[in-house]
Write an enzyme that holds these catalytic residues in place. Structure first.
Site, PDB file in Angstrom:
ATOM      1  N   HIS A  54       3.344   0.731   2.976  1.00 27.38           N
ATOM      2  CA  HIS A  54       3.177  -0.442   3.896  1.00 27.38           C
ATOM      3  C   HIS A  54       3.097  -1.674   3.037  1.00 27.38           C
ATOM      4  O   HIS A  54       2.803  -1.952   1.901  1.00 27.38           O
ATOM      5  CB  HIS A  54       1.948  -0.148   4.655  1.00 27.38           C
ATOM      6  N   ASN A 105       2.605  -6.129   3.130  1.00 22.27           N
ATOM      7  CA  ASN A 105       1.787  -6.963   3.830  1.00 22.27           C
ATOM      8  C   ASN A 105       1.994  -8.325   3.386  1.00 22.27           C
ATOM      9  O   ASN A 105       2.151  -8.743   2.168  1.00 22.27           O
ATOM     10  CB  ASN A 105       0.201  -6.451   3.343  1.00 22.27           C
ATOM     11  N   GLU A 154      -4.011   6.984  -2.130  1.00 22.02           N
ATOM     12  CA  GLU A 154      -3.474   5.799  -1.682  1.00 22.02           C
ATOM     13  C   GLU A 154      -3.738   4.865  -2.495  1.00 22.02           C
ATOM     14  O   GLU A 154      -4.930   4.485  -3.078  1.00 22.02           O
ATOM     15  CB  GLU A 154      -3.748   5.479  -0.246  1.00 22.02           C
ATOM     16  N   SER A 193      -3.635   0.662  -3.013  1.00 23.91           N
ATOM     17  CA  SER A 193      -3.343  -0.629  -2.357  1.00 23.91           C
ATOM     18  C   SER A 193      -3.182  -1.561  -3.314  1.00 23.91           C
ATOM     19  O   SER A 193      -4.495  -1.841  -4.046  1.00 23.91           O
ATOM     20  CB  SER A 193      -4.318  -1.102  -1.276  1.00 23.91           C
ATOM     21  N   GLU A 244       0.971  -1.223   0.165  1.00 23.61           N
ATOM     22  CA  GLU A 244      -0.018  -0.234  -0.087  1.00 23.61           C
ATOM     23  C   GLU A 244       0.892   1.203  -0.062  1.00 23.61           C
ATOM     24  O   GLU A 244       1.886   1.299   0.826  1.00 23.61           O
ATOM     25  CB  GLU A 244      -0.881   0.069   1.154  1.00 23.61           C
ATOM     26  N   TYR A 298      -7.912   5.266  -2.967  1.00 22.77           N
ATOM     27  CA  TYR A 298      -8.758   5.622  -2.258  1.00 22.77           C
ATOM     28  C   TYR A 298      -8.079   7.054  -1.697  1.00 22.77           C
ATOM     29  O   TYR A 298      -6.842   7.300  -1.833  1.00 22.77           O
ATOM     30  CB  TYR A 298      -9.256   5.113  -1.272  1.00 22.77           C
ATOM     31  N   ARG A 350      -2.020 -11.480   8.965  1.00 26.23           N
ATOM     32  CA  ARG A 350      -1.521 -10.656   7.938  1.00 26.23           C
ATOM     33  C   ARG A 350      -0.336  -9.576   8.653  1.00 26.23           C
ATOM     34  O   ARG A 350      -0.781  -9.028   9.636  1.00 26.23           O
ATOM     35  CB  ARG A 350      -2.382  -9.736   7.382  1.00 26.23           C
ATOM     36  N   ASP A 398      -6.620   8.565   1.758  1.00 28.66           N
ATOM     37  CA  ASP A 398      -6.408   8.174   3.029  1.00 28.66           C
ATOM     38  C   ASP A 398      -5.355   9.134   3.975  1.00 28.66           C
ATOM     39  O   ASP A 398      -4.368   9.421   3.513  1.00 28.66           O
ATOM     40  CB  ASP A 398      -5.441   6.681   3.060  1.00 28.66           C
TER      41      ASP A 398
END
Lengths: 64, 506
Positions: free
Chosen positions: B159, B161, B102, B104, B10, B95, B246, B97
């Protein structure tokens, strides 16, 4: 260490060239410097003229 | 046995709105994303995609902590549900954020896919800027930057994940992943001129390895926007919570280098498999002072300065990385590489990891086409030499920001000739095509085929509106199901979502 050396050598391309321990490049230092100078000139053309103003105006809200 | 890894990134992008007196980053982010979505809708021949599908917040629990408790209500809401929030046909979420656009990425089943859908994200942001320019009044422009800092103490994240086995005690994750995060900076950093931390501990910081090290103050914790922890404990599996965890990684830099994104994901895949298989043995690289070590390493361009371990000994970041690589090779020999994306990709991760460590040890500047921080150093050194600039000169700070400008022709990362791992054609295709090997395939293809019949979607479910009956939620709790192989033939064969759900028995 022996394993590292081996991998370094096998990654060098070509079979007939003499494999050198030190990574070498076909281009001479001066040639590289000239290329870099051209790149800096090219970059200067896209940069906003007043660096200080640009940096000051780049303000973000904190995120994650 | 280590579980097959699922990867995702992300990225919160930096944003500037030029040509207006008082720019508002939230409004600008909305304009940017809406411009992209509206052009997508207009371009769709049938007009079907004008049915914009929003995000479903049903399963968001950002207050759940991996250490086993919940802090519901004690945190500010992480999700601003009224802002633009879309699901794309490549399976990604796009979206607004925290005042940033952002992206993802969809779930990916190997690190090279991770690079590809991250690059697709960059292209989506570029397309968004172009769409916004066509819609904004003359003289205005919205520009995005793939970086993590405004150089004034404000940071935003990139980030990673990773899906992993929930049965592994979280303490084991912390024990081995924390030393990895502290030491991987030598090859993962995007570089930054100067320092934004309150104190450097006496070090003079001209250029540092990472964008983010200055912003981390804790070892382990739930926060993401203040007092950031090296290990984040947010516990939202977005999958079967009985089986999966996660791992939400907040410490990485947003890289322009594809090699670094590839290594960041690929190496973490190995590290987590080794945690799952209890492969690390007795050797414990826990730093005596993790936050101090994190910054010390980021500030040390010689890469040689040892840091203190909790057991009283000292090591260098390179020592720890070599040790982890050696363990990973043995793990791969014994276990194969199915869990880290397959033999081909896994072998490429190991090869590049070794090559980068060797070069960092012998000739770091030879990595100028592979690591962002080295590419920046080469650029700054050239400017310093040509123009006689001090490190504090605003021109270097400007170059440091413009390196991350995503506009083609303006981005210095592009001009510096970084090595590419995916082609432009592949990245263009990945803007609208999901990874075929994860549930993102089901999400993305359903959106493409039946947009009018989808009420909402999120990571682990989709809500269908088949008309005349209650909304139907389809759970997708297994990230490696819903693939092209499993549901592809049926999905492409159905003419509407009702028929699809009937044939899938949902």
């Amino acid at each position: 260490m022996a394993e590292r050396e081996q991998i370094k050598k096998t990654s060098t391309r070509g079979t007939e060239e003499v494999v050198d321990d030190v990574p070498t490049t076909s281009k001479k230092g001066e040639e590289l410097k000239a290329e870099m100078d051209d790149l800096l000139d090219e970059i200067d053309e896209v940069l906003e003229v007043n660096a200080e103003d640009f940096v000051r105006s780049y303000v973000q809200k904190g995120g994650q | 046995m280590a579980l097959p890894k699922v990867y995702g990134i992300e990225t919160e992008y930096g944003i500037r709105h030029t040509g207006v007196a008082e720019p508002n980053p939230i409004a600008a982010s909305s304009v940017l994303i809406n411009a992209y979505l509206s052009e997508l809708a207009r371009r769709s021949e049938t007009g079907a995609r004008s049915e914009r599908v929003g995000w479903d917040f049903e399963d968001e629990h950002p207050g759940d902590d991996a250490r086993g408790f919940s802090r519901e209500g004690s945190l500010p809401p992480e999700v601003e549900t009224h802002l633009v929030n879309a699901v794309l046909t490549n399976g990604a979420r796009y979206y607004v954020d925290h005042a940033h656009p952002e992206y993802s990425s969809p779930e990916c089943s190997d690190p090279l896919q991770g690079v590809l859908w991250d690059r697709a994200g960059e292209r989506i942001l570029v397309a968004s800027m172009e769409a916004a320019r066509r819609q904004l009044p003359p003289g205005q422009e919205i520009v995005v930057y793939k970086n993590n800092s405004d150089r004034k103490g404000n940071s935003y994240g990139c980030h990673e994940n990773y899906l992993m086995d929930r049965s592994v005690p979280f303490g084991q994750v912390v024990k081995h992943v924390l030393p990895h995060f502290v030491t991987r900076q030598i090859w993962s950093g995007a570089g930054k001129v100067g320092c934004e931390a309150a104190s450097t501990g006496g070090a003079e910081v001209t250029l540092q390895l990472t964008q983010r090290a200055d912003f981390f103050e804790e070892e382990v914790g739930l926060e993401t926007t203040l007092k950031r922890p090296i290990i984040n404990t947010r516990d939202e599996p977005h999958a079967d919570a009985g089986r999966y965890r996660r791992l939400h990684v907040i410490i990485g830099d947003a890289n322009r280098s594809e090699v670094q994104t590839f290594l960041k994901l690929g190496v973490m895949g190995f590290v987590l498999c080794m945690v799952e298989d209890d492969w690390f043995g007795e050797r414990d690289f826990t730093p005596a002072r993790p936050v101090h070590a994190l910054r010390q390493i980021s500030y040390d361009l010689t890469l040689r300065k040892p840091f203190d371990l909790a057991d009283g000994t000292t090591v260098t970041a390179l020592d720890v990385q070599w040790e982890h690589l050696g363990l990973a090779r043995k793990w791969a020999d014994e276990n194969g590489m199915d869990a880290v994306g397959g033999e081909l990709v896994g072998a490429e991760v190991l090869r590049r990891w070794e090559q980068v460590l060797t070069a960092l040890e012998t000739d770091p500047m030879s990595l100028a086409d592979q690591l962002d921080w080295v590419a920046k150093k080469k650029l700054f050194d050239a400017y310093r030499e040509r123009d006689g600039l001090e490190w504090k000169h605003p021109k270097l700070a400007q170059l440091d920001l413009v390196y991350h400008d995503l506009r083609p022709g303006k981005d210095l990362a592009g001009k510096l000739g970084l090595e590419r791992l995916v082609t432009e054609a592949e990245a263009a295709s990945a803007m609208t095509t999901p990874p075929p090997t994860t549930r993102a395939w089901f999400r993305g293809r359903c959106l493409e085929r039946f947009p009018g019949q989808i009420a909402a979607a999120n990571w682990d479910s989709m809500v269908f509106d088949l008309g005349g009956e209650p909304l139907k939620r389809v759970a997708m709790m297994e990230p490696l199901r819903g693939t092209a192989e499993i549901v592809g033939p049926v999905l492409e064969d159905c003419d509407d979502a009702g028929e699809l759900l009937r044939r899938l028995g949902a």
